[in-house]
Design a protein around this motif. Structure first.
Motif, PDB file in Angstrom:
ATOM      1  N   GLU A 104       0.821  -1.217   0.000  1.00 55.93           N
ATOM      2  CA  GLU A 104       0.000   0.000   0.000  1.00 55.93           C
ATOM      3  C   GLU A 104       0.851   1.261   0.000  1.00 55.93           C
ATOM      4  O   GLU A 104       0.461   2.286  -0.573  1.00 55.93           O
ATOM      5  CB  GLU A 104      -0.987   0.011   1.166  1.00 55.93           C
ATOM      6  CG  GLU A 104      -0.396  -0.170   2.531  1.00 55.93           C
ATOM      7  CD  GLU A 104      -0.382  -1.607   3.011  1.00 55.93           C
ATOM      8  OE1 GLU A 104      -0.194  -2.512   2.174  1.00 55.93           O
ATOM      9  OE2 GLU A 104      -0.557  -1.824   4.229  1.00 55.93           O
ATOM     10  N   GLU A 105       2.028   1.209   0.630  1.00 55.12           N
ATOM     11  CA  GLU A 105       2.931   2.361   0.583  1.00 55.12           C
ATOM     12  C   GLU A 105       3.451   2.577  -0.835  1.00 55.12           C
ATOM     13  O   GLU A 105       3.600   3.722  -1.286  1.00 55.12           O
ATOM     14  CB  GLU A 105       4.097   2.150   1.546  1.00 55.12           C
ATOM     15  CG  GLU A 105       3.722   2.307   3.011  1.00 55.12           C
ATOM     16  CD  GLU A 105       4.834   1.901   3.961  1.00 55.12           C
ATOM     17  OE1 GLU A 105       4.802   2.336   5.128  1.00 55.12           O
ATOM     18  OE2 GLU A 105       5.739   1.144   3.551  1.00 55.12           O
ATOM     19  N   LEU A 106       3.731   1.481  -1.542  1.00 52.76           N
ATOM     20  CA  LEU A 106       4.150   1.606  -2.940  1.00 52.76           C
ATOM     21  C   LEU A 106       3.024   2.200  -3.778  1.00 52.76           C
ATOM     22  O   LEU A 106       3.258   3.078  -4.621  1.00 52.76           O
ATOM     23  CB  LEU A 106       4.559   0.240  -3.489  1.00 52.76           C
ATOM     24  CG  LEU A 106       5.109   0.231  -4.912  1.00 52.76           C
ATOM     25  CD1 LEU A 106       6.464   0.937  -4.988  1.00 52.76           C
ATOM     26  CD2 LEU A 106       5.243  -1.200  -5.436  1.00 52.76           C
ATOM     27  N   ALA A 107       1.796   1.740  -3.534  1.00 53.84           N
ATOM     28  CA  ALA A 107       0.646   2.271  -4.273  1.00 53.84           C
ATOM     29  C   ALA A 107       0.467   3.753  -4.011  1.00 53.84           C
ATOM     30  O   ALA A 107       0.097   4.522  -4.902  1.00 53.84           O
ATOM     31  CB  ALA A 107      -0.621   1.502  -3.889  1.00 53.84           C
ATOM     32  N   ALA A 108       0.740   4.188  -2.774  1.00 53.82           N
ATOM     33  CA  ALA A 108       0.602   5.608  -2.438  1.00 53.82           C
ATOM     34  C   ALA A 108       1.666   6.442  -3.132  1.00 53.82           C
ATOM     35  O   ALA A 108       1.430   7.601  -3.489  1.00 53.82           O
ATOM     36  CB  ALA A 108       0.696   5.798  -0.926  1.00 53.82           C
ATOM     37  N   ARG A 109       2.847   5.881  -3.343  1.00 53.79           N
ATOM     38  CA  ARG A 109       3.933   6.601  -4.032  1.00 53.79           C
ATOM     39  C   ARG A 109       3.572   6.879  -5.485  1.00 53.79           C
ATOM     40  O   ARG A 109       3.955   7.912  -6.039  1.00 53.79           O
ATOM     41  CB  ARG A 109       5.209   5.755  -3.989  1.00 53.79           C
ATOM     42  CG  ARG A 109       5.974   5.811  -2.694  1.00 53.79           C
ATOM     43  CD  ARG A 109       7.006   6.920  -2.753  1.00 53.79           C
ATOM     44  NE  ARG A 109       7.970   6.838  -1.682  1.00 53.79           N
ATOM     45  CZ  ARG A 109       9.139   7.463  -1.696  1.00 53.79           C
ATOM     46  NH1 ARG A 109       9.480   8.211  -2.730  1.00 53.79           N
ATOM     47  NH2 ARG A 109       9.962   7.355  -0.686  1.00 53.79           N
ATOM     48  N   PHE A 110       2.884   5.925  -6.112  1.00 50.33           N
ATOM     49  CA  PHE A 110       2.566   6.023  -7.541  1.00 50.33           C
ATOM     50  C   PHE A 110       1.063   5.871  -7.717  1.00 50.33           C
ATOM     51  O   PHE A 110       0.589   4.898  -8.294  1.00 50.33           O
ATOM     52  CB  PHE A 110       3.324   4.958  -8.332  1.00 50.33           C
ATOM     53  CG  PHE A 110       4.812   5.028  -8.168  1.00 50.33           C
ATOM     54  CD1 PHE A 110       5.560   5.918  -8.918  1.00 50.33           C
ATOM     55  CD2 PHE A 110       5.468   4.207  -7.261  1.00 50.33           C
ATOM     56  CE1 PHE A 110       6.939   5.993  -8.770  1.00 50.33           C
ATOM     57  CE2 PHE A 110       6.844   4.276  -7.102  1.00 50.33           C
ATOM     58  CZ  PHE A 110       7.577   5.172  -7.855  1.00 50.33           C
TER      59      PHE A 110
END
Length: 223
Positions: A104-110
């Motif tokens: 989810e942190e990766l999804a928030a980055r992009f």
């Protein structure tokens, strides 16, 4: 973290309660292969913190607008991705700082651009590896630059394609520098002299960008 915490296991109803979902939803996720199979002990299915983390990731991605089909494809890509040990080798890169992220942190980055296709491209490039429920990016600098470019409106797919082209060129530059040093020095000098190679590449890229910007600003050139 204690040994007991590391190996905590849950029955289906307890796992569902901890994840904030119903047992029916948990069964549905399992049928859709969004979760890895539980450990079986007779007729009892035992789940662990890996399953709990996956359920929390699913909830976070659903909140960000991902569909269950898309999440299943992302989970499959991650489950078949490179292990972090393969990504980093025995030691991490000597000058790059790896970054650990949850899905989810990766999804928030992009935002909105972590698709199965982009995830697979990043895994193939060796930018990403997996470590249990965490994702490891091999370089904080590359992660920050990639997310900054996407924030400027450049599609992540094009950023990754450009990254592949850059990789091909810098591999050639690294080979050229290595050959140069080894013709006149020893292998032990490579690590000591690598800042010189980086400085040459940074300076030449800066000069090349200057030339490109001047060319773009010349009369008759499209903006």
């Amino acid at each position: 973290m204690t040994e007991k915490q590391e190996h905590r296991e849950y029955r289906m109803d307890e796992l569902a309660r901890r994840a904030g979902i119903t047992v029916r939803t948990l069964r549905f996720y399992r049928e859709r292969k969004l979760l890895p199979p539980p450990r079986r002990e007779g007729r009892i299915a035992w789940y662990d913190d890996h399953h709990l983390a996956r359920l929390r990731t699913i909830a976070a991605l659903l909140e960000r607008g991902h569909t269950l089909t898309g999440i299943a494809e992302l989970a499959e890509a991650l489950d078949h991705g490179r292990d972090v040990a393969d990504l980093l080798g025995v030691d991490p890169p000597s000058e790059e700082e790896p970054v650990r992220l949850t899905p989810e942190e990766l999804a928030a980055r992009f935002e909105g651009q972590v698709t199965p296709e982009n995830l697979a491209a990043a895994l193939d490039l060796g930018y990403l590896g997996t470590d249990g429920d965490e994702i490891v990016h091999i370089s904080r600098r590359l992660l920050d630059v990639s997310s900054a470019l996407v924030a400027e409106g450049i599609p992540l797919a094009e950023v990754l394609a450009a990254g592949k082209r850059v990789r091909d060129h810098v591999d050639e530059l690294a080979e050229m520098f290595t050959d140069l040093v080894l013709r006149h020095a020893t292998e032990n000098d490579l690590a000591r002299l690598r800042p010189l190679a980086r400085s040459v590449v940074e300076a030449e890229l800066s000069l090349a960008l200057d030339r490109r910007l001047r060319k773009q600003s010349e009369p008759g050139q499209e903006p």
